[in-house]
Scaffold this motif. Structure first.
Motif, PDB file in Angstrom:
ATOM      1  N   THR A  19      23.978  26.569 -47.403  1.00 11.61           N
ATOM      2  CA  THR A  19      23.320  26.007 -46.234  1.00 11.61           C
ATOM      3  C   THR A  19      24.108  26.277 -44.981  1.00 11.61           C
ATOM      4  O   THR A  19      25.336  26.237 -44.982  1.00 11.61           O
ATOM      5  N   CYS A  43      15.153  13.241 -46.387  1.00 10.66           N
ATOM      6  CA  CYS A  43      15.593  14.632 -46.444  1.00 10.66           C
ATOM      7  C   CYS A  43      15.760  15.263 -45.079  1.00 10.66           C
ATOM      8  O   CYS A  43      15.909  16.472 -44.974  1.00 10.66           O
ATOM      9  N   ILE A  62      15.228  16.811 -55.400  1.00 14.00           N
ATOM     10  CA  ILE A  62      16.284  17.518 -54.692  1.00 14.00           C
ATOM     11  C   ILE A  62      17.352  16.525 -54.268  1.00 14.00           C
ATOM     12  O   ILE A  62      17.042  15.428 -53.802  1.00 14.00           O
ATOM     13  N   VAL A  64      21.075  16.843 -52.032  1.00 16.11           N
ATOM     14  CA  VAL A  64      22.052  17.658 -51.307  1.00 16.11           C
ATOM     15  C   VAL A  64      23.077  16.727 -50.698  1.00 16.11           C
ATOM     16  O   VAL A  64      22.722  15.744 -50.029  1.00 16.11           O
ATOM     17  N   GLN A 344      30.049  21.073 -50.181  1.00 11.24           N
ATOM     18  CA  GLN A 344      28.616  20.815 -50.275  1.00 11.24           C
ATOM     19  C   GLN A 344      28.097  21.071 -51.684  1.00 11.24           C
ATOM     20  O   GLN A 344      28.518  22.021 -52.355  1.00 11.24           O
ATOM     21  N   VAL A 346      24.342  21.291 -53.897  1.00 10.09           N
ATOM     22  CA  VAL A 346      22.881  21.349 -53.881  1.00 10.09           C
ATOM     23  C   VAL A 346      22.399  21.276 -55.327  1.00 10.09           C
ATOM     24  O   VAL A 346      22.835  22.053 -56.176  1.00 10.09           O
TER      25      VAL A 346
END
Length: 565
Positions: A19, A43, A62, A64, A344, A346
């Motif tokens: 990202t 989100c 999802i 993240v 990060q 995901v």
């Protein structure tokens, strides 16, 4: 091991993404401070784009996080058609081959405790292992370089530990240990057996108490058997729309223990992944080994000691580590990615084949790498109506294409090598030469030119009768693998099915019997139709309908089929 009926290997297909700084906005909650309420979807900047993907078929969730803070927690579609429950980031999914990262972490924890060494021989650690793999090392099993390929049995069939050991002892090595690589479910089953032998505890007990346990609590559990992952479960749905395995298999589970048995929520998987890579689970040395390239497999990729795949910076501009799991008869697909430079994680999970987690990542990766706005799927140009064109069309070379519109969903089905080749030309990293080589390996397998091939023939003949012929029926690329269709004749009966094999000819997945390969279509203007594939990664073909004929436009040129009925 013989592979019959619907047996889909728990595969290790990886999609990675990164990202950009502008891609994710401010979050709704943090790990340390979850807040008074958790909205179903929080989100931020990514929400509208993911909403659009949800409208064209993505069903799943999802999660993240950046620096441990969750910037995206979202769910799309139904977790269960019967109850109407919706997917959320706190819905439980079978994580399939992502389990291998947890098994590897358990092994490395035992290394940290000086209870084993990466260079210990398997036969020394587990004297019951007397087959060819006994001379391989723990390191080679972690890196898929032991030579042990394949699996110990069908994914969701009860199998005891002794049965798994017997199966492993009966497996031939595809190559001498350390000289090549071959993805191996059996290798991670064997690592689970090593964990038991060295720790003195059951694989499941050690995994839950030592590897799933974090200060935040115990994350996840098992899909089948106990201790089960806590929380509402997503029901998976297979290619034909039928529900997948619900996780209620009785008996021992050694066919998947170690290689594909865990389950958890996307939130939990993201939390555990960050804990692994930031040193909360393992020693500094082992934590480095989880992420560091240890066996090069080409194209900027390498296996790591953590059971994952590392991508170097040349691939996407930043080093990445990730793992994915899917297939099988559960109907789930899960991917987890770690981007160390951004701290990060995901995680994407899906419970339907229309648009899997890996396909969604593939469609959005370019924008996520650059920080650009996420792409959204383009809508069809008109309403699909192929009722007037339904029927059978024949190519001059003899293959047929059947056009139908069940539930007003236009579909074209290929029968014959030439028809399959026309409708499913290779694309991307797949080539015509690669298809042909895969077909040769499948035919060699079913001719019984290896021990696994002879066992497969014996198993087929026990079920259907003596094999009298095997004929190629075409090859397609699907779910990141090549699948060669064959028609197997048993006296007066013929059965169509497909096999996916590795470069050494070992079975990775099989479905026999199966339906012929088919494409769902969407209109793109006039009488032109394209595959119903919002990610744009499917076959590069256009179908044009005319008076009593159809034309398939492919990269190699057009092909005409004329209506016969």
């Amino acid at each position: 091991m013989p592979l019959l009926a619907l047996r889909r290997a728990l595969r290790h297909v990886l999609v990675v993404l990164v990202t950009g700084a502008a891609a994710i906005g401010t979050g709704a909650c943090t790990e340390d401070d979850p807040g008074p309420a958790r909205p179903a979807n929080a989100c931020a900047a990514l929400g509208p784009a993911f909403d659009a993907w949800g409208r064209v078929g993505f069903s799943g969730a999802i999660a993240v996080s950046n620096g441990g803070r969750f910037d995206c927690l979202a769910g799309y579609g139904a977790a269960d058609d019967t109850t109407g429950a919706r997917n959320t980031a706190d819905t439980v999914y079978s994580i399939g081959s992502v389990t291998k990262a947890f098994t590897a972490a358990s092994v490395l924890k035992l290394v940290d405790e000086r209870r084993l060494s990466l260079d210990d021989r398997i036969g020394t650690l587990v004297p019951a292992i007397t087959g060819p793999v006994a001379g391989a090392t723990v390191r080679q099993l972690l890196l898929h370089t032991s030579g042990l390929a394949g699996s110990v049995g069908p994914d969701h069939t009860p199998l005891t530990r002794d049965g798994a050991i017997a199966a492993i002892n009966g497996l031939e090595l595809a190559f001498p240990p350390g000289t090549d690589d071959a993805y191996s479910n059996a290798g991670y089953t064997l690592l689970a057996i090593v964990i038991e032998a060295v720790s003195g505890r059951s694989y499941r007990d050690y995994t839950v108490s030592s590897t799933l346990a974090l200060p935040e609590g115990t994350l996840g559990g098992f899909w089948d058997g106990r201790p089960a992952a806590a929380g509402p479960r997503a029901r998976g749905y297979l290619d034909d729309g039928t529900p997948g395995r619900a996780g209620d298999l009785p008996g021992e589970h050694w066919a998947v223990d170690g290689n594909g048995s865990l389950a958890m929520t996307p939130r939990e998987l993201a939390t555990w992944t960050r804990a692994l890579f930031t040193g909360k689970l393992l020693s500094p040395e082992s934590t480095r080994g989880v992420a560091a390239p240890a066996h090069d497999v080409g194209e900027g990729r390498a296996h790591t000691l953590g059971g994952m795949v590392a991508f170097d910076a040349a691939v996407y501009g930043k080093p990445l580590v990730g793992i994915a799991g899917g297939g099988g008869d559960v109907g789930h697909n899960v991917a987890a990615v770690w981007i160390p430079q951004r701290d990060q994680v995901v995680v994407i999970a899906s419970n339907r084949p229309v648009l899997t987690a890996e396909k969604l990542l593939s469609a959005t990766i370019a924008a996520l790498v650059t920080g650009a706005a996420l792409p959204t799927p383009s809508a069809p140009a008109g309403t699909a109506d192929l009722g007037r064109a339904s029927g059978v069309y024949r190519l001059d070379s003899g293959g047929t294409l059947r056009v139908s519109a069940p539930d007003n969903r236009p579909t074209i089905t290929a029968n014959g090598v030439d028809a399959v080749s026309a409708l499913f030309p290779p694309r991307g990293r797949f080539s015509v030469a690669g298809f042909r080589a895969h077909e040769d390996r499948v035919l060699a397998l079913l001719a019984g030119r290896s021990k696994e091939g002879r066992e497969e023939r014996e198993a087929l003949e026990r079920q259907y009768g003596k094999i009298t012929d095997v004929a190629l029926a075409g090859t397609v690329a699907a779910d990141g693998e090549m699948r060669s269709y064959v028609t197997v004749a048993f006296g007066g009966r013929s059965v169509l099915g497909w096999y996916a094999v590795d470069e050494h000819g070992g079975i990775q997945a099989v479905e026999l019997p199966s339906e012929p390969p088919a494409l769902a279509l969407v209109p793109v203007g006039g009488d032109r139709y394209r595959p119903d594939d919002p990610t744009g990664t499917g076959p590069d073909v256009t179908v044009v309908f005319g008076a009593d004929q159809l034309t398939i436009s492919t990269p190699a040129g057009p092909l005409i089929a004329r209506r016969t009925s």
